[in-house]
Design a protein around this motif. Structure first.
Motif, PDB file in Angstrom:
ATOM      1  N   ALA A  50       4.690  -1.526 -13.453  1.00 18.62           N
ATOM      2  CA  ALA A  50       3.905  -0.908 -14.530  1.00 18.62           C
ATOM      3  C   ALA A  50       3.109  -1.960 -15.308  1.00 18.62           C
ATOM      4  O   ALA A  50       1.925  -1.757 -15.644  1.00 18.62           O
ATOM      5  CB  ALA A  50       4.827  -0.136 -15.463  1.00 18.62           C
ATOM      6  N   ILE A  51       3.768  -3.094 -15.604  1.00 16.92           N
ATOM      7  CA  ILE A  51       3.063  -4.161 -16.332  1.00 16.92           C
ATOM      8  C   ILE A  51       1.911  -4.707 -15.497  1.00 16.92           C
ATOM      9  O   ILE A  51       0.801  -4.928 -15.995  1.00 16.92           O
ATOM     10  CB  ILE A  51       4.053  -5.293 -16.691  1.00 16.92           C
ATOM     11  N   MET A  53       0.241  -3.162 -13.135  1.00 17.84           N
ATOM     12  CA  MET A  53      -0.825  -2.166 -13.080  1.00 17.84           C
ATOM     13  C   MET A  53      -1.613  -2.142 -14.394  1.00 17.84           C
ATOM     14  O   MET A  53      -2.850  -2.037 -14.391  1.00 17.84           O
ATOM     15  CB  MET A  53      -0.249  -0.772 -12.802  1.00 17.84           C
ATOM     16  N   PHE A  54      -0.906  -2.237 -15.510  1.00 16.80           N
ATOM     17  CA  PHE A  54      -1.582  -2.229 -16.816  1.00 16.80           C
ATOM     18  C   PHE A  54      -2.537  -3.426 -16.933  1.00 16.80           C
ATOM     19  O   PHE A  54      -3.691  -3.289 -17.380  1.00 16.80           O
ATOM     20  CB  PHE A  54      -0.537  -2.272 -17.934  1.00 16.80           C
ATOM     21  N   ILE A  55      -2.071  -4.593 -16.505  1.00 17.92           N
ATOM     22  CA  ILE A  55      -2.922  -5.788 -16.558  1.00 17.92           C
ATOM     23  C   ILE A  55      -4.100  -5.649 -15.591  1.00 17.92           C
ATOM     24  O   ILE A  55      -5.241  -5.979 -15.926  1.00 17.92           O
ATOM     25  CB  ILE A  55      -2.087  -7.046 -16.214  1.00 17.92           C
ATOM     26  N   GLY A  58      -6.541  -3.218 -16.996  1.00 16.88           N
ATOM     27  CA  GLY A  58      -7.135  -3.799 -18.201  1.00 16.88           C
ATOM     28  C   GLY A  58      -8.233  -4.805 -17.864  1.00 16.88           C
ATOM     29  O   GLY A  58      -9.334  -4.762 -18.440  1.00 16.88           O
ATOM     30  N   SER A  88      -2.661 -10.314 -12.023  1.00 13.65           N
ATOM     31  CA  SER A  88      -1.817  -9.281 -12.622  1.00 13.65           C
ATOM     32  C   SER A  88      -0.352  -9.455 -12.199  1.00 13.65           C
ATOM     33  O   SER A  88       0.571  -9.346 -13.025  1.00 13.65           O
ATOM     34  CB  SER A  88      -2.305  -7.897 -12.198  1.00 13.65           C
ATOM     35  N   SER A  92       2.678 -10.464 -14.738  1.00 19.05           N
ATOM     36  CA  SER A  92       3.766  -9.499 -14.835  1.00 19.05           C
ATOM     37  C   SER A  92       5.114 -10.142 -14.483  1.00 19.05           C
ATOM     38  O   SER A  92       6.137  -9.882 -15.130  1.00 19.05           O
ATOM     39  CB  SER A  92       3.493  -8.320 -13.897  1.00 19.05           C
TER      40      SER A  92
END
Length: 605
Positions: A50-51, A53-55, A58, A88, A92
């Motif tokens: 999840a982290i 993917m968020f990065i 972003g 990413s 992460s």
């Protein structure tokens, strides 16, 4: 099917990339652990993914990676995507390492393997989109089967333009290239089908209607070879991209393609010039161009304008010509600014006012009377413009301390046998005299026929072809040197940078070409029968031109296409005696050659 909406494109890419991350996570977990993980391990994996993917998203939105930053499936997009996925994953992993969820670290095998699989899935989707788009692309119903000659950068750009244009008039069937390392090359959906020698076979097999020369600045040997292999005017239509000098900074565009013309057949490739040398004496300076409305003068104006002079003073006695060059350079023709000068170089006092007003640093003197048979009939007019007009300019250039004076001459000044040649030779000799008398650098530049100039041989031939013929040629064996206007002017400006005081610089015109061959090639491009009539050599006309006098020295110390030579000087006070004696002999020679009386010569025939 795909649409052109930016929102649709962005949404589709985001959804695909989300699915790619989820699918990659499931595949790695399944293959490595058969999904047999503790609840704590699942939490660590989910948090890590999840982290990452968020990065990833972003960075993607911050850099507009998903918002049409790159062409889908391009190398540039692939590089950015790969880099973003790795960044990413690394960030992460660092976060998960220092702040582990539930004191459990993400399995290292999972953390290392996941980004590689994500990259594979993300790029595979884009590649599949490209393949499907190309497969389903519908060209224009009128699109013609087209063969590209050349498989380099320009060919790749053309292929991309055609693939992106659903209404393109070109259906590219393949490429040909003589380079052995390109024998099996594919550019997009187009592949190399063979070498240049295979063109006739490929044309027949694929029913090719157009052949596009996708090679920048192809020389005349290549153009002629391709033209012969395609069958000339009876074969497929041969198209070319304009030389870089004509593109004027514009990017490659399908609308730039044009039919082959005689200048492509006779011209050379792009002339290499040293911009640092040229800019040094033109940038920020006041530059005067005489004969600015003529073929050579107008092209010099165009090229000088691009080099950023403080002021470009365009002088001509033809107001219509000034109107044309002003419209060409400035996109307006108001003719109400002081840098557009209506003036005759024969008028010393009017010319003096121009020098007083503008005080030029650099002068390109192109104004001249150039039509050989006309000057044979009216030799005194040649003297007034080519000799005394030049003298007026030289005197004023000396008085107003011009830094650089470039006199444009002709190959007919070498071993002159005509009024044109003799008057231009005298202009060269006067330039040498003032080079010794002045503080600036004074020199002459000599070259032969330029292709396509107003009133030139090609212009005359084309008019005769348009009228249905015949084409008139003086003699089957007469030959001349040829150069395109842009390359001649580029070398003139370069010569102004490297020429030494009092020199005559001679441009390399390549190999002489028979006029009869030019006429035949122009007729071949028309694909219709045109007669050729031989009229005989005119008085004083040479069978072959030379570029330097017999016995003159010649060296090329600075540029491979520019020779440095010398001529004897002549003082202005010595002109009158030469004029009286020369004019009498010239009128007599014309009278004998044309079979008319002296009175008819003076009054016109």
């Amino acid at each position: 099917m795909f649409g052109n909406s930016l929102l649709v494109r962005t949404t589709a890419l985001v959804i695909w990339d989300v699915l790619a991350w989820i699918a990659a996570s499931m595949i790695v977990s399944g293959l490595r652990y058969s999904w047999d993980l503790s609840r704590v391990d699942w939490v660590a994996i989910i948090v890590y993914t999840a982290i990452a993917m968020f990065i990833f998203f972003g960075i993607g939105f911050a850099t507009k990676l998903h918002i049409a930053k790159f062409r889908i499936g391009s190398f540039e997009e692939s590089l950015w995507l790969s880099s973003t996925v790795f960044v990413s994953a690394v960030v992460s992993l660092a976060i998960s390492w220092f702040f582990p969820p539930g004191d459990t670290f993400v399995p290292i095998i999972y953390a290392v393997t996941l980004p590689f699989l994500v990259i594979v899935l993300v790029l595979s989707g884009r590649a599949g989109f490209r393949v499907l788009k190309n497969y389903m692309r519908r060209g224009s119903p009128e699109a013609k089967p087209t063969l590209l000659v050349g498989a380099g950068t320009l060919a790749y750009q053309i292929i991309r333009l055609v693939e992106d244009d659903p209404n393109s008039a070109y259906d590219i069937v393949g490429m040909v290239d003589d380079a052995p390392n390109k024998r099996h090359l594919h550019l997009g959906s187009v592949r190399v089908l063979g070498t240049l020698e295979d063109i006739p076979h490929i044309v027949r097999k694929h029913n090719v209607a157009q052949v596009l020369l996708a090679i920048s600045n192809a020389d005349r040997k290549l153009v002629n070879r391709v033209s012969e292999l395609t069958g000339g005017a009876t074969g497929p239509e041969l198209l070319v991209m304009p030389p870089l000098s004509e593109m004027a900074g514009r990017s490659t565009d399908l609308r730039s393609m044009r039919k082959i013309n005689i200048m492509d057949v006779l011209g050379r490739g792009q002339v290499q010039t040293d911009l640092s040398q040229i800019a040094g004496y033109i940038n920020g300076k006041r530059v005067l161009v005489t004969g600015a409305g003529g073929s050579i003068g107008s092209e010099i104006c165009r090229q000088v304008h691009k080099l950023g002079p403080q002021e470009l003073i365009m002088l001509d006695r033809d107001e219509s010509a000034l109107h044309g060059i002003s419209l060409d350079i400035y996109n307006n023709a108001l003719l109400n600014t002081p840098d557009i000068v209506l003036n005759d170089i024969r008028d010393y006092e009017a010319l003096r006012k121009v020098f007083e007003t503008h005080r030029p640093h650099v002068v390109f003197h192109t104004a001249a009377l150039k039509h050989l048979p006309m000057l044979e009939q009216y030799p005194e007019e040649g003297w007034k413009t080519n000799v005394f007009g030049t003298l007026n300019l030289l005197r004023l250039a000396k008085e107003f301390n011009v830094d650089r004076f470039v006199n444009i001459s002709t190959d007919k000044a070498a071993n002159p046998t005509t009024v044109l040649g003799r008057t231009k030779r005298l202009a060269e000799r006067l330039t040498v005299y003032f080079a010794k008398e002045s503080t600036g650098k004074f020199l002459s530049v000599r070259f032969g026929n330029v292709l396509g100039s107003r009133g030139s041989m090609l212009w005359t031939f084309q008019k005769q072809i348009d009228e249905g013929g015949p084409i008139t040629v003086t003699h089957p064996d007469v030959e001349r040197y040829f150069m395109t206007i842009p390359e001649a002017c580029a070398l003139v400006i370069q010569a102004g940078a490297i020429g030494r005081d009092g020199e005559v610089l001679v441009l390399d015109m390549g190999e002489p070409v028979k006029i009869l061959d030019v006429a035949k090639k122009m007729i071949a491009l028309q694909n219709r029968p045109i007669d050729i009539v031989f009229t005989g050599l005119r008085p004083g006309e040479k069978m072959t031109e030379v570029l330097v006098n017999e016995g003159d020295t010649e060296e090329r110390p600075f540029h491979p296409l520019i020779s440095h030579s010398t001529v004897d000087e002549i003082a202005p006070e010595d002109l009158e005696g030469i004029k009286t004696e020369t004019l009498a002999s010239e009128l007599d020679a014309y009278k004998r050659g044309a079979g008319v009386t002296a009175d008819q010569v003076q009054g016109g025939v």
